[in-house]
Each structure stands twice: as structure tokens, then as C-alpha cells.
Design a protein around this motif. Structure first.
Motif, mmCIF file in Angstrom:
data_model
loop_
_atom_site.group_PDB
_atom_site.id
_atom_site.type_symbol
_atom_site.label_atom_id
_atom_site.label_comp_id
_atom_site.label_asym_id
_atom_site.label_seq_id
_atom_site.Cartn_x
_atom_site.Cartn_y
_atom_site.Cartn_z
ATOM 1 N N ALA A 124 64.289 22.064 -104.126
ATOM 2 C CA ALA A 124 64.323 20.932 -104.494
ATOM 3 C C ALA A 124 63.825 20.409 -106.184
ATOM 4 N N SER A 125 62.609 21.269 -106.025
ATOM 5 C CA SER A 125 61.222 20.705 -106.537
ATOM 6 C C SER A 125 60.752 21.737 -107.581
ATOM 7 N N GLY A 126 61.896 22.924 -107.422
ATOM 8 C CA GLY A 126 61.811 24.249 -108.021
ATOM 9 C C GLY A 126 61.113 24.400 -109.327
ATOM 10 N N PRO A 127 60.684 25.675 -109.873
ATOM 11 C CA PRO A 127 60.383 25.726 -111.644
ATOM 12 C C PRO A 127 61.114 25.423 -111.987
ATOM 13 N N ASP A 128 63.134 25.132 -111.913
ATOM 14 C CA ASP A 128 64.047 25.373 -112.833
ATOM 15 C C ASP A 128 64.530 23.870 -112.850
#
Length: 65
Positions: free
Chosen positions: A60-64
Motif C-alpha cells: 500500500a505504501s509502495g513506490p507507485d
């Protein structure tokens, strides 16, 4: 946090979990039942294709975002 795949409540629940809150605490904070929160977190896991809450938080807090 990925926004297209998660409902506002799912996003809020994941944010609370990331701050160390339990389902009981989240239910009180969001004005929902514990069952609703547990179901919401389950839907978030499914939507993110995660096997654990830790994996869901990472996705959910990834790079995208």
C-alpha cells in the motif's frame, strides 16, 4: 498509498494498522464494529494481493503511490 484499489475505509484502516492500532481500537476510532473493521482489513489484503498485514502495508505504501 495506492488509491485506486482500496476504499477510503480500507485505506484508513491500513493507516491505523501502520500506527500500531488494533482492530478494536480502529473500530472505536472509525465508529464501526470490530467485525466491520476485520472484514475491511481482509478486503484490503485481497485487493492488494497480500498474504499478511505486513505485506499489505508494504504494497500500500509502495513506490507507485
Amino acid at each position: 498509498m495506492k488509491t485506486l484499489m482500496l476504499s477510503p475505509l480500507e485505506k484508513a484502516c491500513l493507516q491505523w494498522v501502520s500506527k500500531g492500532r488494533t482492530a478494536v481500537e480502529i473500530a472505536l476510532l472509525e465508529g464501526k464494529s470490530v467485525i466491520e473493521i476485520e472484514l475491511c482489513l481482509g478486503r484490503a489484503l485481497t485487493a492488494l494481493g497480500a498474504q499478511s498485514m505486513m505485506e499489505a502495508l508494504k504494497k500500500a505504501s509502495g513506490p507507485d503511490t
